[in-house]
Design a protein around this motif. Structure first.
Motif, PDB file in Angstrom:
ATOM      1  N   GLY A 103       0.831  -1.198   0.000  1.00 45.22           N
ATOM      2  CA  GLY A 103       0.000   0.000   0.000  1.00 45.22           C
ATOM      3  C   GLY A 103       0.862   1.243   0.000  1.00 45.22           C
ATOM      4  N   GLY A 104       0.240   2.389  -0.222  1.00 51.52           N
ATOM      5  CA  GLY A 104       0.964   3.657  -0.145  1.00 51.52           C
ATOM      6  C   GLY A 104       1.939   3.836  -1.288  1.00 51.52           C
ATOM      7  N   HIS A 105       2.986   4.615  -1.052  1.00 54.68           N
ATOM      8  CA  HIS A 105       3.945   4.953  -2.109  1.00 54.68           C
ATOM      9  C   HIS A 105       4.821   3.750  -2.433  1.00 54.68           C
ATOM     10  CE1 HIS A 105       2.735   9.042  -2.583  1.00 54.68           C
ATOM     11  NE2 HIS A 105       2.664   9.148  -1.267  1.00 54.68           N
ATOM     12  N   ASN A 106       5.145   3.645  -3.710  1.00 57.70           N
ATOM     13  CA  ASN A 106       5.596   2.380  -4.246  1.00 57.70           C
ATOM     14  C   ASN A 106       6.580   2.581  -5.377  1.00 57.70           C
ATOM     15  OD1 ASN A 106       5.214  -0.500  -4.477  1.00 57.70           O
ATOM     16  ND2 ASN A 106       3.115  -0.150  -3.774  1.00 57.70           N
ATOM     17  N   GLY A 107       7.208   1.489  -5.813  1.00 52.83           N
ATOM     18  CA  GLY A 107       8.120   1.557  -6.950  1.00 52.83           C
ATOM     19  C   GLY A 107       7.372   1.608  -8.277  1.00 52.83           C
ATOM     20  N   ARG A 108       7.991   2.205  -9.279  1.00 54.55           N
ATOM     21  CA  ARG A 108       7.374   2.277 -10.606  1.00 54.55           C
ATOM     22  C   ARG A 108       7.487   0.960 -11.371  1.00 54.55           C
ATOM     23  NH1 ARG A 108       9.122   7.487  -9.743  1.00 54.55           N
ATOM     24  NH2 ARG A 108       7.606   9.092 -10.307  1.00 54.55           N
ATOM     25  N   GLU A 109       8.396   0.087 -10.931  1.00 51.58           N
ATOM     26  CA  GLU A 109       8.737  -1.098 -11.724  1.00 51.58           C
ATOM     27  C   GLU A 109       7.656  -2.173 -11.724  1.00 51.58           C
ATOM     28  OE1 GLU A 109      10.498   0.049  -9.142  1.00 51.58           O
ATOM     29  OE2 GLU A 109      12.369   0.820  -9.955  1.00 51.58           O
ATOM     30  N   GLU A 110       6.780  -2.136 -10.746  1.00 51.10           N
ATOM     31  CA  GLU A 110       5.731  -3.156 -10.621  1.00 51.10           C
ATOM     32  C   GLU A 110       6.313  -4.562 -10.476  1.00 51.10           C
ATOM     33  OE1 GLU A 110       2.316  -2.866 -13.112  1.00 51.10           O
ATOM     34  OE2 GLU A 110       2.173  -0.696 -12.947  1.00 51.10           O
ATOM     35  N   THR A 111       7.400  -4.668  -9.728  1.00 46.97           N
ATOM     36  CA  THR A 111       7.977  -5.981  -9.418  1.00 46.97           C
ATOM     37  C   THR A 111       7.312  -6.513  -8.154  1.00 46.97           C
ATOM     38  OG1 THR A 111      10.078  -5.211 -10.316  1.00 46.97           O
ATOM     39  CG2 THR A 111      10.115  -7.245  -9.040  1.00 46.97           C
ATOM     40  N   THR A 112       6.842  -7.753  -8.213  1.00 45.42           N
ATOM     41  CA  THR A 112       6.171  -8.328  -7.056  1.00 45.42           C
ATOM     42  C   THR A 112       7.181  -8.719  -5.980  1.00 45.42           C
ATOM     43  OG1 THR A 112       6.267 -10.565  -7.955  1.00 45.42           O
ATOM     44  CG2 THR A 112       4.322  -9.247  -8.512  1.00 45.42           C
ATOM     45  N   THR A 113       6.721  -8.783  -4.750  1.00 42.08           N
ATOM     46  CA  THR A 113       7.605  -9.084  -3.619  1.00 42.08           C
ATOM     47  C   THR A 113       8.333 -10.418  -3.798  1.00 42.08           C
ATOM     48  OG1 THR A 113       6.158  -7.836  -2.135  1.00 42.08           O
ATOM     49  CG2 THR A 113       7.680  -9.384  -1.112  1.00 42.08           C
ATOM     50  N   PHE A 114       7.614 -11.443  -4.210  1.00 42.03           N
ATOM     51  CA  PHE A 114       8.223 -12.771  -4.283  1.00 42.03           C
ATOM     52  C   PHE A 114       9.137 -12.935  -5.490  1.00 42.03           C
ATOM     53  CE2 PHE A 114       5.510 -15.541  -1.252  1.00 42.03           C
ATOM     54  CZ  PHE A 114       5.751 -14.623  -0.241  1.00 42.03           C
ATOM     55  N   THR A 115       9.102 -11.998  -6.405  1.00 45.79           N
ATOM     56  CA  THR A 115      10.116 -11.941  -7.467  1.00 45.79           C
ATOM     57  C   THR A 115      11.309 -11.118  -6.989  1.00 45.79           C
ATOM     58  OG1 THR A 115       8.381 -12.010  -9.138  1.00 45.79           O
ATOM     59  CG2 THR A 115      10.537 -11.286  -9.871  1.00 45.79           C
ATOM     60  N   LEU A 116      10.990 -10.029  -6.288  1.00 48.46           N
ATOM     61  CA  LEU A 116      12.020  -9.076  -5.865  1.00 48.46           C
ATOM     62  C   LEU A 116      12.969  -9.649  -4.813  1.00 48.46           C
ATOM     63  CD1 LEU A 116      13.028  -6.096  -6.042  1.00 48.46           C
ATOM     64  CD2 LEU A 116      11.326  -5.538  -4.274  1.00 48.46           C
ATOM     65  N   ILE A 117      12.434 -10.355  -3.822  1.00 45.25           N
ATOM     66  CA  ILE A 117      13.255 -10.812  -2.690  1.00 45.25           C
ATOM     67  C   ILE A 117      14.439 -11.680  -3.128  1.00 45.25           C
ATOM     68  CG2 ILE A 117      13.257 -12.181  -0.553  1.00 45.25           C
ATOM     69  CD1 ILE A 117      12.061  -9.311  -0.355  1.00 45.25           C
ATOM     70  N   LEU A 176      -2.318   0.671  -8.395  1.00 42.55           N
ATOM     71  CA  LEU A 176      -1.193   1.599  -8.377  1.00 42.55           C
ATOM     72  C   LEU A 176      -1.460   2.703  -9.399  1.00 42.55           C
ATOM     73  CD1 LEU A 176       1.602   1.648  -6.883  1.00 42.55           C
ATOM     74  CD2 LEU A 176       2.591   0.788  -8.998  1.00 42.55           C
ATOM     75  N   THR A 177      -1.351   3.946  -8.966  1.00 45.15           N
ATOM     76  CA  THR A 177      -1.660   5.059  -9.867  1.00 45.15           C
ATOM     77  C   THR A 177      -0.740   6.245  -9.574  1.00 45.15           C
ATOM     78  OG1 THR A 177      -3.478   6.401 -10.762  1.00 45.15           O
ATOM     79  CG2 THR A 177      -3.465   6.059  -8.370  1.00 45.15           C
ATOM     80  N   LEU A 178      -0.941   7.345 -10.292  1.00 41.09           N
ATOM     81  CA  LEU A 178      -0.179   8.600 -10.132  1.00 41.09           C
ATOM     82  C   LEU A 178       1.329   8.386 -10.280  1.00 41.09           C
ATOM     83  CD1 LEU A 178      -2.182  10.250  -7.182  1.00 41.09           C
ATOM     84  CD2 LEU A 178      -2.201  10.935  -9.578  1.00 41.09           C
ATOM     85  N   LYS A 179       1.720   7.546 -11.229  1.00 44.59           N
ATOM     86  CA  LYS A 179       3.149   7.262 -11.422  1.00 44.59           C
ATOM     87  C   LYS A 179       3.933   8.510 -11.828  1.00 44.59           C
ATOM     88  CE  LYS A 179       3.178   2.363 -12.561  1.00 44.59           C
ATOM     89  NZ  LYS A 179       3.696   1.372 -13.514  1.00 44.59           N
ATOM     90  N   GLU A 180       3.272   9.454 -12.490  1.00 42.65           N
ATOM     91  CA  GLU A 180       3.970  10.672 -12.925  1.00 42.65           C
ATOM     92  C   GLU A 180       4.393  11.539 -11.738  1.00 42.65           C
ATOM     93  OE1 GLU A 180       1.136   9.371 -16.089  1.00 42.65           O
ATOM     94  OE2 GLU A 180       1.103   9.584 -13.927  1.00 42.65           O
ATOM     95  N   LEU A 181       3.705  11.402 -10.620  1.00 47.59           N
ATOM     96  CA  LEU A 181       4.035  12.198  -9.421  1.00 47.59           C
ATOM     97  C   LEU A 181       4.847  11.337  -8.449  1.00 47.59           C
ATOM     98  CD1 LEU A 181       0.575  13.965  -8.917  1.00 47.59           C
ATOM     99  CD2 LEU A 181       2.518  14.710 -10.308  1.00 47.59           C
ATOM    100  N   ALA A 182       4.168  10.422  -7.803  1.00 50.80           N
ATOM    101  CA  ALA A 182       4.825   9.440  -6.922  1.00 50.80           C
ATOM    102  C   ALA A 182       3.873   8.264  -6.862  1.00 50.80           C
ATOM    103  CB  ALA A 182       5.065  10.020  -5.534  1.00 50.80           C
ATOM    104  N   PRO A 183       4.249   7.109  -7.420  1.00 49.67           N
ATOM    105  CA  PRO A 183       3.316   5.980  -7.518  1.00 49.67           C
ATOM    106  C   PRO A 183       2.722   5.622  -6.157  1.00 49.67           C
ATOM    107  CG  PRO A 183       5.391   5.496  -8.627  1.00 49.67           C
ATOM    108  CD  PRO A 183       5.597   6.761  -7.884  1.00 49.67           C
ATOM    109  N   VAL A 184       1.412   5.425  -6.127  1.00 52.03           N
ATOM    110  CA  VAL A 184       0.739   5.131  -4.868  1.00 52.03           C
ATOM    111  C   VAL A 184      -0.387   4.129  -5.114  1.00 52.03           C
ATOM    112  CG1 VAL A 184      -0.863   7.110  -5.069  1.00 52.03           C
ATOM    113  CG2 VAL A 184      -0.324   6.177  -2.807  1.00 52.03           C
ATOM    114  N   ARG A 185      -0.512   3.149  -4.218  1.00 54.64           N
ATOM    115  CA  ARG A 185      -1.592   2.163  -4.333  1.00 54.64           C
ATOM    116  C   ARG A 185      -2.784   2.645  -3.513  1.00 54.64           C
ATOM    117  NH1 ARG A 185      -2.387  -2.556  -6.305  1.00 54.64           N
ATOM    118  NH2 ARG A 185      -0.177  -2.915  -6.771  1.00 54.64           N
ATOM    119  N   LEU A 186      -3.920   2.762  -4.175  1.00 47.38           N
ATOM    120  CA  LEU A 186      -5.125   3.307  -3.555  1.00 47.38           C
ATOM    121  C   LEU A 186      -6.297   2.346  -3.670  1.00 47.38           C
ATOM    122  CD1 LEU A 186      -5.085   6.950  -5.037  1.00 47.38           C
ATOM    123  CD2 LEU A 186      -4.162   6.185  -2.839  1.00 47.38           C
TER     124      LEU A 186
END
Length: 311
Positions: A141-155, A221-231
């Motif tokens: 939730g909240g502010h997030n990365g633009r890459e849209e990488t999931t946690t279980f891929t990222l870790i 996830l939206t508002l990537k142009e400003l600061a990506p945030v999940r709403l």
């Protein structure tokens, strides 16, 4: 002993997310008292309010707690000075360059952790000298990365690149999720959404009850142009999507966003015009509980599953 438990001198390698408008001293102290690491969310606090919450947290717990500092916020220099003056020993930084403050904080004897959304930024944070990394997938939730990488891929990708302790965040709210993250290489977990729906969270009851009604697909996830945030998808979210259909400029998006949308939604309980930040895992949260109940439940499930898998 677990690396994260050792680093922070805590019983369980569970860290509470320093969420704006949710993470006041009541939540932070309750998490620390229950064996995890509580974080005060400085992102929604004026400097004098942060100082007050630190004072109250010290009275509410004799355990370790920290402060989460989003570096894109104004007053960040004043916030850092207050943390030093008040002898807070743990700082989580996010939304900025870890080189800016890490060495200065470490000179003051502070343990520094930086939140990242990619292996590239994890390496930069390690080079900057942080003590641990939070790798956060875009389920969060909240502010997030633009890459849209999931946690279980990222870790596992971050684990392959760094040599310092690793904390998984994004999409974790259960003992089962905690175990899965640690099997993939995390040394501990950070949870936001699960603690947002606790009695001790400082958010409005309207927001807490809304979390319980979130199903899969109800956040974006939206508002990537400003600061990506999940709403959560509410009227304000729909207004954003309508504006996107007209190919808006960043200034037009900023005008729609205005000021204090997150406060309006999460703290004041305006479910229509407010910004409601929560992670995808909210679909698994069905009850508002005390922090102690939440942590006890997570550890019971974690230990039970770990035994069944490894025996």
């Amino acid at each position: 002993m677990n690396k994260i438990s050792q680093l922070f001198n805590i019983q369980y390698p569970i860290i509470q997310g320093g969420m704006i408008w949710n993470s006041g001293y009541k939540l932070a102290s309750a998490v620390s008292n229950a064996g995890g690491l509580g974080l005060i969310g400085a992102g929604s606090m004026y400097p004098d309010v942060l100082r007050e919450h630190i004072h109250k947290c010290k009275k509410a717990t004799d355990k370790t707690f920290g402060v989460n500092v989003p570096m894109l916020y104004p007053n960040v220099e004043e916030i850092i000075q207050i943390i030093i003056e008040e002898n807070v020993k743990i700082v989580f930084t996010s939304a900025g360059n870890p080189k800016t403050w890490t060495s200065y904080l470490k000179e003051k004897g502070i343990t520094v952790v930086h939140v990242v959304s990619s292996s590239k930024f994890a390496l930069k944070a390690e080079e900057a000298g942080v003590d641990a990394i939070v790798a956060e997938g875009f389920e969060a939730g909240g502010h997030n990365g633009r890459e849209e990488t999931t946690t279980f891929t990222l870790i596992p990708m971050v684990k392959e690149q760094i040599n310092i302790p690793l904390i998984a965040a994004g999409g974790i709210a259960t003992g089962r999720g905690m175990l899965a993250a640690m099997v993939l290489g995390a040394d501990g977990v950070q949870m936001g959404s699960r603690f947002a729906a606790s009695h001790e969270s400082s958010s409005h009851e309207n927001f807490k009850n809304t979390i319980l009604n979130v199903k899969e697909g109800d956040t974006q996830l939206t508002l990537k142009e400003l600061a990506p945030v999940r709403l959560i998808k509410n009227k304000f979210y729909n207004d954003i999507q309508e504006l996107y259909s007209k190919c808006p400029t960043s200034d037009e998006l900023k005008t729609l966003l205005g000021r204090a949308r997150a406060k309006k939604g999460m703290f004041e309980g305006d479910l229509i015009e407010g910004e409601l930040e929560i992670g995808q895992i909210a679909g698994l949260i069905h009850e508002i509980k005390s922090v102690k109940e939440i942590i006890d439940e997570i550890i019971r499930e974690f230990e039970s599953l770990a035994k069944s898998i490894y025996l």
